[in-house]
Scaffold this active site. Structure first.
Site, mmCIF file in Angstrom:
data_model
loop_
_atom_site.group_PDB
_atom_site.id
_atom_site.type_symbol
_atom_site.label_atom_id
_atom_site.label_comp_id
_atom_site.label_asym_id
_atom_site.label_seq_id
_atom_site.Cartn_x
_atom_site.Cartn_y
_atom_site.Cartn_z
ATOM 1 N N THR A 1 -18.173 104.923 48.890
ATOM 2 C CA THR A 1 -19.273 104.888 49.860
ATOM 3 C C THR A 1 -19.494 103.455 50.331
ATOM 4 O O THR A 1 -19.503 102.525 49.527
ATOM 5 C CB THR A 1 -20.556 105.458 49.211
ATOM 6 N N GLY B 1 -17.042 88.068 53.799
ATOM 7 C CA GLY B 1 -18.317 87.840 54.491
ATOM 8 C C GLY B 1 -19.071 86.610 54.045
ATOM 9 O O GLY B 1 -19.653 85.883 54.858
ATOM 10 N N ASN C 1 -8.630 76.467 50.208
ATOM 11 C CA ASN C 1 -10.033 76.390 49.790
ATOM 12 C C ASN C 1 -10.384 75.063 49.135
ATOM 13 O O ASN C 1 -11.522 74.623 49.181
ATOM 14 C CB ASN C 1 -10.376 77.552 48.855
ATOM 15 N N THR D 1 -11.117 89.069 47.613
ATOM 16 C CA THR D 1 -10.131 89.332 46.559
ATOM 17 C C THR D 1 -9.583 90.753 46.692
ATOM 18 O O THR D 1 -8.369 90.973 46.593
ATOM 19 C CB THR D 1 -10.773 89.118 45.172
ATOM 20 N N CYS E 1 -11.717 76.872 36.884
ATOM 21 C CA CYS E 1 -12.380 76.914 35.581
ATOM 22 C C CYS E 1 -12.063 78.226 34.903
ATOM 23 O O CYS E 1 -12.340 79.282 35.432
ATOM 24 C CB CYS E 1 -13.884 76.799 35.793
#
Ligand code: PLP
Length: 413
Positions: free
Chosen positions: A237, A200, A151, A73, A323
Site C-alpha cells: 500500500t 525524496g 555523496n 536504497t 560508520c
C-alpha cells in the site's frame, strides 16, 4: 542553540510547501488508493499528480516511467534486481568503487553469490577513466550501474558519455541520481539512462519515499512482490503522504534549478575559500562537482573530533567516513581516490542547501580556525601521538557525558 545545518547530503529539511501538501493525507484523507469507493480512489489521482511532478524533475517522457518506492536504497536494489532477473544468462556487472553503500553493498553481495564484478577505479580527483569502462564491457555484461554525483565529494560523472558507451553494447544502464536530483538538471528524454534512482529526503521532500525511473520498453521484474500497486511494479500500500510530499518537493526543486544552484554555489565557494586559509585540502574535482558539496581534509586531524567540536557551536556537518557498528572505517571514496591516510582521517563534508544563508557560512568560517587550532594543539604534530589520543578520548567522554550517541554524528548520506 540554533542549528546551523550543513549536512544536506545526509538529509534535508522538509520544504514547508511539501509539508502542507502532505497534511491532508496524514489526517482526513486516509483512504486506500486501491479502493473502489471514491473516498479511496480519489487519492490515487493525487498519487498520479505526484508521479507527474517527479517525472518532470527528471525529464521523463511519461509519468508511467516513475515507480514509487520506500527510499533510494530500495530503488537501487529494485533497479539492479529487475535487470538481473530479466537477463538470467548474464553474470557480469560493472560498477564503481565509489558508489553509495546502497549499490556497493548489493554488488558485494552479488559477487559472493557468483556474479563477476568489475569495480571501476577513480583518479585523484574522483573521476572515472572511460576507456577502462569501455574495456570492461563484454557479451556477458548484464548491467552497468554508476552514480551521477558522489555523496561524499559531490564529484559528477559524465552520465551521458558513459551511457553512450554502455548503450553501444546494448547493455542496460542504471544510474543512482539520489544526490543529483534537484541539484542539477536531469533529462531522461535526451539521456541514454535506462533506470534512475531518486530519494525524496535529499531534495526537501519527506523521508521514507523514493522513486525509480524505468525507461519505457525496459524489461522489468518487481523487487517487492505482492499486491498490484504501482502497475505491478512494487507491491505494498502506497505511502500516500510521502509520495505527495515528494511530488511537491520535486516541483519546487525544478522551479528553483539554476537559480538556487548558483546561490548555493556562491555560498559553498565562500566557505571553501575561508577553509583553505585554515590549511586544508579539497577532496574531489573542483569544477565537476555538485554546487552544494565541499569535502575538505585537515592533515593529521580526526574528522570525527572536528565534528564534535563543531557540534558545540550547533554546526552540523559529517565526516567522509562510513560508520559501521560504532567504529569508523576510512572513507572508501577517498581511499579509491588515493588520498593519503593522514588526510583521509581528517575529512569533513559540508553540504549546503537553499535554506542556508551567508550569515551561517560566515559563522562556520569563523569557528573552523578555532576548532582546527584547538585540535592542532592536541595533534601528533603538536604534542605527540599519546596526548593526541588522550585529547580525543576526552572529547568523546565529554560527548558521552552529554548523553548523546556518537553514531548520530557520523551520518554519511
Ligand atoms: N544513493 C546515494 C548516492 C545516496 O547518497 C543515498 C543516501 O545517502 C542513497 C543512495 C540511499 O538513499 P535513501 O537514504 O533514500 O535510502
Amino acid at each position: 542553540m540554533a542549528v546551523i545545518y550543513f549536512d544536506n547530503n545526509a538529509t534535508t529539511r522538509l520544504a514547508p510547501e511539501a509539508y502542507e501538501a502532505m497534511q491532508p493525507y496524514l489526517t482526513e484523507q486516509y483512504g486506500n488508493p486501491s479502493s473502489i469507493h471514491s473516498f479511496g480512489s480519489r487519492i490515487s489521482r493525487k498519487i498520479e499528480e505526484a508521479r507527474g511532478q517527479v517525472a518532470a524533475l527528471v525529464g521523463a517522457s511519461s509519468p508511467i516511467e516513475i515507480t514509487f518506492t520506500s527510499c533510494g536504497t530500495e530503488a537501487d536494489n529494485a533497479a539492479i534486481w529487475a535487470v538481473l532477473e530479466s537477463r538470467p544468462d548474464k553474470r557480469h556487472i560493472v560498477t564503481t568503487q565509489v558508489e553509495h553503500p546502497a549499490v556497493l553493498g548489493l554488488c558485494q553481495h552479488l559477487e559472493k553469490k557468483g556474479y563477476r564484478l568489475t569495480w571501476l577505479g577513480v583518479d585523484r580527483e574522483g573521476l572515472l577513466d572511460l576507456d577502462e569502462l569501455r574495456d570492461s564491457l563484454s557479451d556477458d555484461t548484464a548491467l552497468v550501474s554508476v552514480m551521477v554525483a558522489n555523496n561524499e565529494t559531490g564529484v559528477i560523472f559524465p552520465i551521458d558519455a558513459i551511457g553512450e558507451i554502455v548503450k553501444s553494447r546494448g547493455i542496460p544502464f542504471h544510474v543512482d541520481a539520489v544526490q543529483a536530483a534537484g541539484k542539477m538538471p536531469l533529462n531522461m528524454t535526451k539521456s541514454p539512462v535506462d533506470l534512475l534512482t531518486l530519494s525524496g529526503h535529499k531534495f526537501h521532500g519527506p523521508k521514507g519515499v523514493g522513486a525509480l525511473y524505468v525507461r519505457k520498453g525496459i524489461a522489468f521484474r518487481p523487487f517487492i512482490v505482492g499486491g498490484h500497486q504501482e502497475r505491478n511494479r512494487r507491491g505494498g500500500t502506497e505511502n500516500v503522504a510521502g509520495i505527495v510530499g515528494m511530488g511537491k518537493a520535486a516541483e519546487s526543486a525544478l522551479a528553483g534549478l539554476g537559480r538556487e544552484e548558483k546561490r548555493v554555489q556562491e555560498l559553498r565557494d565562500r566557505l571553501e575559500k575561508s577553509l583553505l586559509e585554515s590549511g586544508c585540502r579539497v577532496n574531489g574535482h573542483r569544477e565537476k562537482r555538485l554546487a552544494n558539496t565541499l569535502n575538505v581534509s585537515f592533515e593529521f586531524l580526526e574528522g570525527e573530533a572536528i565534528l564534535v567540536l563543531l557540534d558545540e557551536y550547533g554546526i552540523c556537518a559529517s565526516t567522509g567516513s562510513a560508520c559501521t557498528a560504532g567504529s569508523t572505517e576510512p572513507s572508501h571514496v577517498l581511499r579509491a581516490m588515493g588520498v593519503p591516510p593522514a588526510w583521509i582521517q581528517g575529512a569533513v563534508r559540508f553540504s549546503l542547501s537553499r535554506y542556508n544563508t551567508l550569515e551561517e557560512v560566515q559563522f562556520v568560517a569563523e569557528k573552523i580556525p578555532l576548532v582546527v587550532e584547538r585540535l592542532r594543539g592536541l595533534s601528533a604534530l603538536g604534542k605527540g601521538e599519546k596526548e593526541r589520543v588522550q585529547g580525543l578520548k576526552g572529547l568523546r567522554e565529554t560527548e558521552n557525558a552529554r548523553g548523546e550517541s556518537r553514531n548520530s554524528k557520523l551520518s554519511v548520506g
